[in-house]
Design an enzyme around this catalytic site. Sequence first.
Site, PDB file in Angstrom:
ATOM      1  N   GLY A   8      76.833  -3.985  23.683  1.00  0.00           N
ATOM      2  CA  GLY A   8      75.874  -4.844  24.384  1.00  0.00           C
ATOM      3  C   GLY A   8      74.441  -4.438  24.091  1.00  0.00           C
ATOM      4  O   GLY A   8      74.071  -3.270  24.243  1.00  0.00           O
ATOM      5  N   ALA A  12      70.562  -2.529  29.406  1.00  0.00           N
ATOM      6  CA  ALA A  12      71.202  -1.211  29.481  1.00  0.00           C
ATOM      7  C   ALA A  12      71.514  -0.684  28.082  1.00  0.00           C
ATOM      8  O   ALA A  12      71.232   0.469  27.762  1.00  0.00           O
ATOM      9  CB  ALA A  12      72.472  -1.309  30.323  1.00  0.00           C
ATOM     10  N   VAL A  76      82.804  -8.354  21.048  1.00  0.00           N
ATOM     11  CA  VAL A  76      83.850  -7.413  21.473  1.00  0.00           C
ATOM     12  C   VAL A  76      84.911  -8.227  22.213  1.00  0.00           C
ATOM     13  O   VAL A  76      84.581  -8.951  23.160  1.00  0.00           O
ATOM     14  CB  VAL A  76      83.267  -6.344  22.425  1.00  0.00           C
ATOM     15  CG1 VAL A  76      84.365  -5.428  22.955  1.00  0.00           C
ATOM     16  CG2 VAL A  76      82.153  -5.556  21.743  1.00  0.00           C
ATOM     17  N   GLU A 164      64.497 -18.353  42.256  1.00  0.00           N
ATOM     18  CA  GLU A 164      63.562 -18.355  41.120  1.00  0.00           C
ATOM     19  C   GLU A 164      63.721 -19.643  40.296  1.00  0.00           C
ATOM     20  O   GLU A 164      62.752 -20.190  39.779  1.00  0.00           O
ATOM     21  CB  GLU A 164      63.771 -17.111  40.259  1.00  0.00           C
ATOM     22  CG  GLU A 164      63.319 -15.843  40.990  1.00  0.00           C
ATOM     23  CD  GLU A 164      63.065 -14.660  40.066  1.00  0.00           C
ATOM     24  OE1 GLU A 164      63.733 -14.566  39.024  1.00  0.00           O
ATOM     25  OE2 GLU A 164      62.197 -13.830  40.394  1.00  0.00           O
ATOM     26  N   ASP A 290      75.564  -4.236  34.472  1.00  0.00           N
ATOM     27  CA  ASP A 290      76.288  -5.144  35.365  1.00  0.00           C
ATOM     28  C   ASP A 290      77.806  -5.011  35.303  1.00  0.00           C
ATOM     29  O   ASP A 290      78.504  -5.659  36.091  1.00  0.00           O
ATOM     30  CB  ASP A 290      75.881  -6.594  35.065  1.00  0.00           C
ATOM     31  CG  ASP A 290      74.518  -6.927  35.666  1.00  0.00           C
ATOM     32  OD1 ASP A 290      73.788  -5.991  36.049  1.00  0.00           O
ATOM     33  OD2 ASP A 290      74.182  -8.125  35.748  1.00  0.00           O
ATOM     34  N   ALA A 307      68.320  -5.469  36.443  1.00  0.00           N
ATOM     35  CA  ALA A 307      67.864  -4.887  35.187  1.00  0.00           C
ATOM     36  C   ALA A 307      67.228  -3.522  35.437  1.00  0.00           C
ATOM     37  O   ALA A 307      67.399  -2.583  34.658  1.00  0.00           O
ATOM     38  CB  ALA A 307      66.861  -5.832  34.527  1.00  0.00           C
TER      39      ALA A 307
HETATM   40  C1  FAD Z   1      68.060 -15.796  36.082  1.00  0.00           C
HETATM   41  C2  FAD Z   1      68.132 -14.314  36.356  1.00  0.00           C
HETATM   42  C3  FAD Z   1      66.990 -13.636  36.739  1.00  0.00           C
HETATM   43  C4  FAD Z   1      67.052 -12.259  36.964  1.00  0.00           C
HETATM   44  N1  FAD Z   1      65.917 -11.621  37.316  1.00  0.00           N
HETATM   45  C5  FAD Z   1      65.934 -10.279  37.466  1.00  0.00           C
HETATM   46  C6  FAD Z   1      64.742  -9.564  37.704  1.00  0.00           C
HETATM   47  O1  FAD Z   1      63.676 -10.167  37.793  1.00  0.00           O
HETATM   48  N2  FAD Z   1      64.800  -8.214  37.831  1.00  0.00           N
HETATM   49  C7  FAD Z   1      65.979  -7.516  37.733  1.00  0.00           C
HETATM   50  O2  FAD Z   1      65.966  -6.282  37.839  1.00  0.00           O
HETATM   51  N3  FAD Z   1      67.141  -8.161  37.479  1.00  0.00           N
HETATM   52  C8  FAD Z   1      67.143  -9.513  37.340  1.00  0.00           C
HETATM   53  N4  FAD Z   1      68.308 -10.173  37.055  1.00  0.00           N
HETATM   54  C9  FAD Z   1      69.541  -9.388  36.857  1.00  0.00           C
HETATM   55  C10 FAD Z   1      69.525  -8.793  35.428  1.00  0.00           C
HETATM   56  O3  FAD Z   1      69.297  -9.819  34.494  1.00  0.00           O
HETATM   57  C11 FAD Z   1      70.827  -8.079  35.108  1.00  0.00           C
HETATM   58  O4  FAD Z   1      71.106  -7.160  36.123  1.00  0.00           O
HETATM   59  C12 FAD Z   1      70.686  -7.372  33.770  1.00  0.00           C
HETATM   60  O5  FAD Z   1      70.534  -8.310  32.738  1.00  0.00           O
HETATM   61  C13 FAD Z   1      71.889  -6.477  33.475  1.00  0.00           C
HETATM   62  O6  FAD Z   1      71.634  -5.828  32.257  1.00  0.00           O
HETATM   63  P1  FAD Z   1      72.840  -5.445  31.295  1.00  0.00           P
HETATM   64  O7  FAD Z   1      72.233  -4.714  30.149  1.00  0.00           O
HETATM   65  O8  FAD Z   1      73.928  -4.810  32.070  1.00  0.00           O
HETATM   66  O9  FAD Z   1      73.456  -6.838  30.805  1.00  0.00           O
HETATM   67  P2  FAD Z   1      72.846  -8.069  30.014  1.00  0.00           P
HETATM   68  O10 FAD Z   1      71.404  -8.166  30.158  1.00  0.00           O
HETATM   69  O11 FAD Z   1      73.710  -9.216  30.449  1.00  0.00           O
HETATM   70  O12 FAD Z   1      73.183  -7.729  28.492  1.00  0.00           O
HETATM   71  C14 FAD Z   1      74.496  -7.791  27.986  1.00  0.00           C
HETATM   72  C15 FAD Z   1      74.428  -7.869  26.481  1.00  0.00           C
HETATM   73  O13 FAD Z   1      75.752  -7.826  25.966  1.00  0.00           O
HETATM   74  C16 FAD Z   1      75.957  -8.897  25.057  1.00  0.00           C
HETATM   75  N5  FAD Z   1      77.360  -9.260  25.156  1.00  0.00           N
HETATM   76  C17 FAD Z   1      77.977  -9.832  26.210  1.00  0.00           C
HETATM   77  N6  FAD Z   1      79.284  -9.973  25.950  1.00  0.00           N
HETATM   78  C18 FAD Z   1      79.497  -9.486  24.722  1.00  0.00           C
HETATM   79  C19 FAD Z   1      80.662  -9.324  23.896  1.00  0.00           C
HETATM   80  N7  FAD Z   1      81.890  -9.687  24.321  1.00  0.00           N
HETATM   81  N8  FAD Z   1      80.530  -8.763  22.686  1.00  0.00           N
HETATM   82  C20 FAD Z   1      79.305  -8.348  22.233  1.00  0.00           C
HETATM   83  N9  FAD Z   1      78.175  -8.472  22.973  1.00  0.00           N
HETATM   84  C21 FAD Z   1      78.272  -9.022  24.200  1.00  0.00           C
HETATM   85  C22 FAD Z   1      75.012  -9.997  25.520  1.00  0.00           C
HETATM   86  O14 FAD Z   1      74.669 -10.896  24.469  1.00  0.00           O
HETATM   87  C23 FAD Z   1      73.802  -9.169  25.957  1.00  0.00           C
HETATM   88  O15 FAD Z   1      72.971  -8.875  24.860  1.00  0.00           O
HETATM   89  C24 FAD Z   1      68.284 -11.556  36.825  1.00  0.00           C
HETATM   90  C25 FAD Z   1      69.443 -12.250  36.442  1.00  0.00           C
HETATM   91  C26 FAD Z   1      69.370 -13.612  36.204  1.00  0.00           C
HETATM   92  C27 FAD Z   1      70.612 -14.346  35.782  1.00  0.00           C
END
Ligand code: FAD
Length: 391
Positions: A8, A12, A76, A164, A290, A307
């Site tokens: 990912g 993170a 994945v 939002e 997440d 995030a």
């Molecule tokens: C509209 C919206 C607004 C938000 N605003 C805020 C905010 O203002 N502040 C805040 O702190 N949080 C906010 N959040 C929550 C925040 O976006 C998430 O908590 C955060 O993105 C989690 O980060 P992550 O790295 O775990 O996952 P993600 O950001 O979801 O990244 C996951 C990555 O894995 C990749 N991926 C997924 N599945 C696969 C697979 N099977 N194979 C290969 N790659 C894959 C995706 O393409 C992506 O690049 C918001 C969420 C939403 C939906």
Amino acid sequence: MKTIAVLGGGYAGLRMVKRLTHEKVDAHIVLINDNEYHYESTQLHEVAVGNKEPSDISFDIRAVLPDSVDFIVDTVTSIDRDKQQVVLKHSQPVAYDYLVNALGFESESFGIKGVDEYSLSFNNIDSALAVRDHIEHTLANYATSHDENDLHIIVCGAGFTGIELLGELVERIPVWNKQYDLPQNGITVDCIEAGKTILPMLPENLSSWAVKFLADHGITMHSGTPITEVRQHSVVSNDKEFPGNIIIWTTGVQGSHVICDSGYAQKRNRVVVENNLSVKDHPHEFLIGDVAAVPNPDSGRFYPTTAQIAVAQADCAAENIVALLAGKPTHDFQFSSVGTVCSLGPGSGVAEIDQMGHWKFKGHKVGLLKRLVNDRSVLELAHVKEMLASR
Ligand SMILES: Cc1cc2nc3c(=O)[nH]c(=O)nc-3n(C[C@H](O)[C@H](O)[C@H](O)COP(=O)(O)OP(=O)(O)OC[C@H]3O[C@@H](n4cnc5c(N)ncnc54)[C@H](O)[C@@H]3O)c2cc1C
């Protein structure tokens, strides 16, 4: 040389790669992501209504990765934890010694009838663009259909994402009115929320200010209204039916389906991790962002999935992998929030900041704050690109 596989390229995953390369770990780092680009999930709602373009919220991952990192663009499908291999859709499996799973979130329907068939949600650029296409196509259709439901937007859920999104709709509706030559006040927006309180995590004066702001801009909020079914042209809550041909689902998220497809003990595709963010009985496997349910020892509950917290977890897990490689003990995850910013379109919002004191903001100052931090709660994450380059 040991291999660390990072799954990912979201907040993170990228932060993890950045920390590992900064620490100059003596290991082969492989990053696997399903796109060439990183997108800022925190701004997907702006793309969904057309206030931002995908290029405004994304960048090429290769452009920010050191040459020493192997970047594989593939999906994945599962993790063979016995063989210690990541199974990919198109390429050969990737063997690992250490695994960092940061595959992020997907929309959650909670098993409610009709959600998958008749509503749209967004968790990446493609799905955000699909929401925008559907809105614009339906509004354009009104010219020939004269069906009032083509002008009725229903937002399901009034969590941060829903609120939002409503703020962005307030900004966008006048543009659509002109673009499709719609009757004044023709577009209506209803938001349907099961909870009795909107934005309960914010102080009451800020959450009620946000609700009033939305009401003053024509949004009708229905709190205490649990959705029982979504139909093709309406949303149902017990004996009430809300008609509309644009139904957007924002009620909550779960972790990546790869979690359950890989046989983890999980709930809503999240795994309860140890205090050092590794998986029980698998000290070489880390789950962050997440996909992780991380206990907060102070509250006895799990940390929310944001995030801001995903980035802090990446820092902790990276330090722990470095420690394990050096044969040293790991440390537990600790987190102190910098606060919360909830935007209401580009020019307004509400915020509670815990930095050098306790601050509450509402109105246009939050628009400025949002522009500064570009995120509702992630001061240090202002721009991922700079974040990767700095520190
Ligand atoms: C509209 C919206 C607004 C938000 N605003 C805020 C905010 O203002 N502040 C805040 O702190 N949080 C906010 N959040 C929550 C925040 O976006 C998430 O908590 C955060 O993105 C989690 O980060 P992550 O790295 O775990 O996952 P993600 O950001 O979801 O990244 C996951 C990555 O894995 C990749 N991926 C997924 N599945 C696969 C697979 N099977 N194979 C290969 N790659 C894959 C995706 O393409 C992506 O690049 C918001 C969420 C939403 C939906």
